[in-house]
Structures are given as structure tokens and as C-alpha cells.
Scaffold this motif. Structure first.
Motif, PDB file in Angstrom:
ATOM      1  N   ALA A 199      34.788 -67.225 -23.396  1.00 33.91           N
ATOM      2  CA  ALA A 199      34.633 -65.776 -23.624  1.00 33.91           C
ATOM      3  C   ALA A 199      33.391 -65.319 -22.890  1.00 33.91           C
ATOM      4  O   ALA A 199      32.389 -66.036 -22.805  1.00 33.91           O
ATOM      5  N   TRP A 200      33.460 -64.109 -22.335  1.00 29.89           N
ATOM      6  CA  TRP A 200      32.325 -63.520 -21.627  1.00 29.89           C
ATOM      7  C   TRP A 200      32.057 -62.139 -22.205  1.00 29.89           C
ATOM      8  O   TRP A 200      32.972 -61.341 -22.418  1.00 29.89           O
ATOM      9  N   VAL A 201      30.770 -61.863 -22.437  1.00 32.44           N
ATOM     10  CA  VAL A 201      30.310 -60.570 -22.937  1.00 32.44           C
ATOM     11  C   VAL A 201      29.262 -60.034 -21.970  1.00 32.44           C
ATOM     12  O   VAL A 201      28.318 -60.743 -21.607  1.00 32.44           O
ATOM     13  N   HIS A 202      29.429 -58.788 -21.569  1.00 33.06           N
ATOM     14  CA  HIS A 202      28.435 -58.098 -20.737  1.00 33.06           C
ATOM     15  C   HIS A 202      27.967 -56.862 -21.476  1.00 33.06           C
ATOM     16  O   HIS A 202      28.774 -56.028 -21.906  1.00 33.06           O
ATOM     17  N   LEU A 203      26.651 -56.736 -21.629  1.00 31.88           N
ATOM     18  CA  LEU A 203      26.046 -55.628 -22.355  1.00 31.88           C
ATOM     19  C   LEU A 203      25.141 -54.853 -21.406  1.00 31.88           C
ATOM     20  O   LEU A 203      24.121 -55.375 -20.930  1.00 31.88           O
ATOM     21  N   ASP A 204      25.516 -53.620 -21.129  1.00 32.79           N
ATOM     22  CA  ASP A 204      24.800 -52.756 -20.188  1.00 32.79           C
ATOM     23  C   ASP A 204      23.820 -51.901 -20.997  1.00 32.79           C
ATOM     24  O   ASP A 204      24.088 -50.742 -21.314  1.00 32.79           O
ATOM     25  N   ILE A 205      22.673 -52.494 -21.341  1.00 31.47           N
ATOM     26  CA  ILE A 205      21.740 -51.841 -22.258  1.00 31.47           C
ATOM     27  C   ILE A 205      20.779 -50.918 -21.505  1.00 31.47           C
ATOM     28  O   ILE A 205      20.606 -51.026 -20.286  1.00 31.47           O
ATOM     29  N   PHE A 206      20.126 -50.027 -22.245  1.00 29.80           N
ATOM     30  CA  PHE A 206      19.104 -49.148 -21.678  1.00 29.80           C
ATOM     31  C   PHE A 206      17.714 -49.746 -21.877  1.00 29.80           C
ATOM     32  O   PHE A 206      16.844 -49.632 -21.024  1.00 29.80           O
ATOM     33  N   GLY A 207      17.481 -50.348 -23.050  1.00 26.25           N
ATOM     34  CA  GLY A 207      16.210 -51.006 -23.312  1.00 26.25           C
ATOM     35  C   GLY A 207      15.046 -50.051 -23.522  1.00 26.25           C
ATOM     36  O   GLY A 207      13.884 -50.463 -23.468  1.00 26.25           O
ATOM     37  N   TRP A 208      15.344 -48.796 -23.805  1.00 25.81           N
ATOM     38  CA  TRP A 208      14.279 -47.788 -23.908  1.00 25.81           C
ATOM     39  C   TRP A 208      14.705 -46.714 -24.888  1.00 25.81           C
ATOM     40  O   TRP A 208      15.863 -46.272 -24.873  1.00 25.81           O
ATOM     41  N   ALA A 209      13.800 -46.293 -25.734  1.00 29.57           N
ATOM     42  CA  ALA A 209      14.035 -45.167 -26.628  1.00 29.57           C
ATOM     43  C   ALA A 209      13.271 -43.967 -26.072  1.00 29.57           C
ATOM     44  O   ALA A 209      12.028 -43.964 -26.102  1.00 29.57           O
ATOM     45  N   PRO A 210      13.959 -42.957 -25.524  1.00 29.54           N
ATOM     46  CA  PRO A 210      13.263 -41.800 -24.953  1.00 29.54           C
ATOM     47  C   PRO A 210      12.420 -41.060 -25.980  1.00 29.54           C
ATOM     48  O   PRO A 210      11.425 -40.417 -25.639  1.00 29.54           O
ATOM     49  N   GLU A 211      12.814 -41.139 -27.230  1.00 27.83           N
ATOM     50  CA  GLU A 211      12.027 -40.589 -28.331  1.00 27.83           C
ATOM     51  C   GLU A 211      12.238 -41.494 -29.531  1.00 27.83           C
ATOM     52  O   GLU A 211      13.139 -42.328 -29.557  1.00 27.83           O
ATOM     53  N   ALA A 212      11.370 -41.376 -30.515  1.00 25.94           N
ATOM     54  CA  ALA A 212      11.450 -42.256 -31.678  1.00 25.94           C
ATOM     55  C   ALA A 212      12.783 -42.083 -32.395  1.00 25.94           C
ATOM     56  O   ALA A 212      13.290 -40.966 -32.545  1.00 25.94           O
ATOM     57  N   ARG A 213      13.355 -43.189 -32.803  1.00 23.65           N
ATOM     58  CA  ARG A 213      14.599 -43.209 -33.554  1.00 23.65           C
ATOM     59  C   ARG A 213      14.362 -43.945 -34.867  1.00 23.65           C
ATOM     60  O   ARG A 213      13.311 -44.548 -35.089  1.00 23.65           O
ATOM     61  N   VAL A 214      15.352 -43.945 -35.746  1.00 24.42           N
ATOM     62  CA  VAL A 214      15.270 -44.745 -36.965  1.00 24.42           C
ATOM     63  C   VAL A 214      15.049 -46.198 -36.577  1.00 24.42           C
ATOM     64  O   VAL A 214      15.830 -46.767 -35.821  1.00 24.42           O
ATOM     65  N   SER A 215      13.992 -46.790 -37.036  1.00 26.41           N
ATOM     66  CA  SER A 215      13.602 -48.195 -36.808  1.00 26.41           C
ATOM     67  C   SER A 215      13.192 -48.487 -35.376  1.00 26.41           C
ATOM     68  O   SER A 215      12.928 -49.644 -35.040  1.00 26.41           O
ATOM     69  N   ARG A 216      13.102 -47.472 -34.521  1.00 27.80           N
ATOM     70  CA  ARG A 216      12.695 -47.692 -33.133  1.00 27.80           C
ATOM     71  C   ARG A 216      11.645 -46.660 -32.735  1.00 27.80           C
ATOM     72  O   ARG A 216      11.888 -45.454 -32.797  1.00 27.80           O
ATOM     73  N   SER A 217      10.488 -47.150 -32.290  1.00 29.07           N
ATOM     74  CA  SER A 217       9.476 -46.242 -31.774  1.00 29.07           C
ATOM     75  C   SER A 217       9.845 -45.847 -30.350  1.00 29.07           C
ATOM     76  O   SER A 217      10.684 -46.487 -29.698  1.00 29.07           O
ATOM     77  N   GLN A 218       9.199 -44.783 -29.855  1.00 25.98           N
ATOM     78  CA  GLN A 218       9.438 -44.374 -28.470  1.00 25.98           C
ATOM     79  C   GLN A 218       8.938 -45.476 -27.542  1.00 25.98           C
ATOM     80  O   GLN A 218       7.879 -46.068 -27.753  1.00 25.98           O
ATOM     81  N   GLY A 219       9.716 -45.771 -26.507  1.00 31.18           N
ATOM     82  CA  GLY A 219       9.298 -46.786 -25.545  1.00 31.18           C
ATOM     83  C   GLY A 219      10.299 -47.922 -25.468  1.00 31.18           C
ATOM     84  O   GLY A 219      11.465 -47.795 -25.853  1.00 31.18           O
ATOM     85  N   GLY A 220       9.839 -49.055 -24.952  1.00 31.02           N
ATOM     86  CA  GLY A 220      10.693 -50.221 -24.816  1.00 31.02           C
ATOM     87  C   GLY A 220      11.289 -50.627 -26.146  1.00 31.02           C
ATOM     88  O   GLY A 220      10.601 -50.621 -27.171  1.00 31.02           O
ATOM     89  N   THR A 221      12.564 -50.995 -26.128  1.00 30.87           N
ATOM     90  CA  THR A 221      13.201 -51.299 -27.405  1.00 30.87           C
ATOM     91  C   THR A 221      14.220 -52.415 -27.276  1.00 30.87           C
ATOM     92  O   THR A 221      14.708 -52.734 -26.191  1.00 30.87           O
TER      93      THR A 221
END
Length: 449
Positions: free
Chosen positions: A410-432
């Protein structure tokens, strides 16, 4: 701080203040201040002396409430030690949410003091610590600028990571990549003052199921000779976000002692501009032998991943999973918070999405739509690295990578952003962190000892 000194953080659902069973004074105080359990609202409860004796925290309505909503409290509260009470839902997720929300990146400036959390006996302390550390690894690496995290420093970080977890680590650096048949990793990184390299980490019993993780490690991406505009480079320190999140996931796997033979492959390069830079129109021969015409030097991530995936695929792992900050098209399609998931096993894809929803780490399956392969056709090579036109950019990138995987179960590819442009629930702004909790949840359920 002792348990007696920890301030209670009393979680209250919207409209359910009575269920918190506050004393009459605190109840009156909450009502006088219009506190009804609104999501994210904090209200200090003063004691007889006027000092704060507890906090109320609104978790909002149950419908649609994020599992890690307590991250909103961790983000707002200052220095001190707190203990959770009230309407927690899952105590482990409530504690995890608080700790992720409390994350601060303070390497270069003094950040707001981070609150501490005293866990109750009903929370899985080991799981909270493991997933907090996984997220912190990813966030700290992504937030570090390229002047302090180029290919040389990235290798040092990876070696330190491996040593701390008793993982073996090997590196193929510079022109040795050509001798070892990793021509596309070499081509992408050869213009940088710091040599390209491939890091290979291993852990676990050889007899256990083979799980291989691959992470895109572009420490900075100028776009190469197809140079990005200035605005397009502002966040390019995060182009190693796939590698950072793969390391976070690897930490969780090792720390949990999952019954797997783990391999982690991280191609590390800087896509720089110099006389040695690869060019539009060049034709590169990949490790697999496929020839690739370069339609755009800014589509470099898929090139280094292709060589790494080809290596990983050679030993037919049970699962081959890659993460990469790969395409802007993914963000156009699904925004910054919802990474596209591509998978050759639909049941596995469903499991990953379900695990992500449980832990505020959402994913969305996208199709490996084979007819779009034609968009990457080349008149002089086996394939072009950039799809023709502006359509289906995330899908065509995934289809490009699929060409280099044939033996993995099985192969999985995840095209992530890795960044929160603004603070989210449980994620501060910045690298995430993204996709780590979802992937870990599935692997834990399948391979716990």
C-alpha cells in the motif's frame, strides 16, 4: 507546583453551566459576566482574596466541536500549572489539546510563557507526551529559518533525532549520490553551497512488518531557475515540512514501541540558483530508469521524492507513506487545514480519515485519476515533471510519484501544507504538524504489541 496549587480549568459546554456544579458565588459570577460556555471563552473566577482560584473555559456546542478544543485554552493562558475538570469528553484528547495549544516557538524571541498541565489519572500520560513531542518536533523544525537549518544542519538534527531513539542512520552526500544512483536528488540540490544528501534511518525487528516513511526535505526553495516571486519565497523555509512531520510520526512509532520494522528516508536539498542549477528542458534519468523532462524547476520536490520512493519500493514494504509540502494546487483545492490524501488502498484511506477526525488532524481522500497521466506527457522523455496547463496540479503530482511505486503493498501520499496562516484550535500560527496523528492512530491500531 504541587497538585494543591494547580488551578482548575473547568470545561463547560455551551448552555450547560449548571452541569459544572459551581458554588453559588462562582455561578453568580459566571452569569454576571455572560459566560454560557461559548467556545474558546475563558473566565477567571476570583477567590475571597481577589486572587484567581479557578478558570472557566467554554467548549462550545457539542455538535461540530473539535476534539482538541482545549487547545484554545492552552493558547490563551499564561505561566502557571492547571488541571482539567468538567466536561472534558476524552480526557487524553483534552489534555493533548491543551498541551498543543500551549506550544510556543521561542528560539529567536521571548515568547509568551507556556502554561503547564497536571494530568489526571484518567488521561493516558504516555500518549499525551508522545503526541505532544511528535508535534513539537515538526513545529520547531519548520519554524526554524533556512540560515539555521540548511542541508548540513538538517542532517545534524536528523542524526541527533536518530541517536536519541536508538535508530541507525546512514547518509549519502554530494557526488556519492550519483555513484549510488540517486541522480534526481543530486540534480535538484547540486547548485547549493551545501551538498544534497539522502538520510536513511532504521529501527525495529527485521522480522516485523516493513513500514517505510519518506519525507520531502527541501530546506529552502527559490524555485530554481524558474524562480519564485519574492512573495512566493516568504514561507519557503517550510518546504521541509514533509520531512519534519515524518520525523514526528517516526518519534510516535518508536516511543510507542509499535511492532514494525521502520525505515525513514529523507532526501535533503536546497533548491538554489547557481551555475550548476538544473534547467528547464533538461532531461534527468531517475533511479528507476525513467527519464524525466524538466518542465519547471519549481516542481523539484517530486523529483527528490521519486528517487527516495524508488529506493523504498525496492524492498516491497507493507506500507510506504510519504509526506511533502508539494503543491499550491492542494491549497487551492482544499485550503491550508485539510491535506489531500492519495492512497492505493481505499480501506486504508478511510481508516486514515477516520483517525484524523478523532484527533483534529483531518485528511481528505483525492483520486489517483489515471486519465490525467496524459497531462505529464513528454515528446522526448518518459514523463514531464510539470503537468500541462493549470489543472489538477495536486493530482498530477501524485500521479507522477505513483510511477515510482509498484511493489509496496500500500502507498499513501500526503500533500501537506505544514503551516497555519493563523492560529487554529490546538495549532499556533506558523509551522505545524499535519497528518502525523492520523497516520499514527492507524499504525497504533494495527501494530501495537
Amino acid at each position: 507546583m504541587s497538585k494543591a496549587q494547580a488551578l482548575k480549568l473547568i470545561c463547560v459546554e455551551e448552555g450547560a453551566l449548571a452541569a459544572a456544579k459551581l458554588d453559588a458565588r462562582a455561578q453568580a459570577w459566571a452569569e454576571a459576566n455572560g459566560f454560557t460556555g461559548q467556545r474558546g471563552r475563558l473566565l477567571a473566577i476570583p477567590g475571597d482574596s481577589g486572587a484567581i482560584e479557578a478558570w472557566l473555559f467554554g467548549t462550545g456546542e457539542a455538535a461540530g466541536r473539535p476534539a482538541l478544543v482545549t487547545g484554545l485554552a492552552g493558547a490563551q493562558l499564561g505561566e502557571g500549572t492547571y488541571s482539567l475538570a468538567g466536561a472534558l469528553g476524552d480526557p487524553t484528547l483534552a489534555a493533548l489539546g491543551f498541551k498543543l495549544g500551549a506550544y510556543r516557538f521561542d528560539r529567536y524571541s521571548k515568547a509568551k510563557a507556556q502554561p503547564a498541565l497536571e494530568l489526571g489519572s484518567d488521561a493516558d500520560a504516555a500518549e499525551v507526551a508522545r503526541l505532544t513531542e511528535a508535534a513539537t518536533i515538526a513545529r520547531d523544525l519548520i519554524n526554524t529559518p533556512a540560515n539555521d537549518l540548511g542541508p548540513d544542519a538538517m542532517e545534524r538534527e536528523i542524526r541527533a533525532f536518530a541517536k536519541a531513539r536508538n535508530m541507525s542512520v546512514d547518509a549519502i552526500v554530494g557526488d556519492a549520490l550519483l555513484a549510488a544512483n540517486f541522480p534526481m536528488i543530486h540534480a535538484v540540490g547540486r547548485a547549493s553551497a551545501e551538498a544534497p544528501r539522502l538520510l536513511d534511518l532504521r529501527w525495529g525487528n527485521e522480522a516485523d512488518p516493513k513500514i517505510t516513511l519518506v519525507g520531502k526535505g527541501v530546506t529552502f526553495d527559490t524555485g530554481g531557475l524558474d524562480i519564485k516571486p519574492a512573495s512566493g519565497m516568504l514561507l519557503m523555509k517550510k518546504d521541509m515540512g514533509g520531512a519534519a512531520n515524518v520525523l514526528g510520526l517516526a518519534h510516535a512509532i518508536v516511543d510507542a514501541g509499535l511492532k514494525v520494522r521502520l525505515r525513514v528516508l529523507i532526501p535533503v536539498v536546497e533548491n538554489a540558483i547557481a551555475g550548476a542549477a538544473f534547467r528547464p528542458g533538461d532531461v534527468l534519468t531517475s533511479r528507476l530508469g525513467l527519464t524525466v523532462e524538466i518542465g519547471n524547476t519549481d516542481a523539484e520536490g517530486r523529483l527528490i521524492l521519486a528517487d527516495a520512493l524508488a529506493l523504498a519500493d525496492e524492498e516491497s514494504p507493507e506500507l510506504l507513506l510519504d509526506m511533502a509540502t508539494l503543491t499550491g494546487a492542494a491549497r487551492v483545492a482544499l485550503g491550508p487545514d485539510l491535506p489531500p490524501l492519495y492512497c492505493t488502498d481505499d480501506a486504508l484511506a478511510r481508516d486514515l480519515m477516520a483517525a484524523g477526525l478523532k484527533t483534529d488532524d483531518p485528511l481528505w481522500q483525492m483520486p489517483l485519476w489515471s486519465p490525467y497521466d496524459a497531462m505529464m506527457s513528454s515528446k522526448i522523455a518518459d514523463v514531464n515533471n510539470a503537468g500541462a496547463g493549470g489543472f489538477a496540479g495536486s493530482i498530477t503530482a501524485a500521479l507522477f510519484l505513483r510511477r515510482f511505486v509498484s511493489k509496496a503493498k500500500a502507498w499513501v501520499h500526503l500533500d501537506i501544507f505544514g503551516w497555519a496562516p493563523e492560529a487554529r484550535v490546538s495549532r499556533s500560527q506558523g509551522g505545524t504538524d499535519q497528518a502525523t496523528r492520523a497516520a499514527y492512530g492507524v499504525l497504533r491500531d494495527r501494530y501495537s504489541k
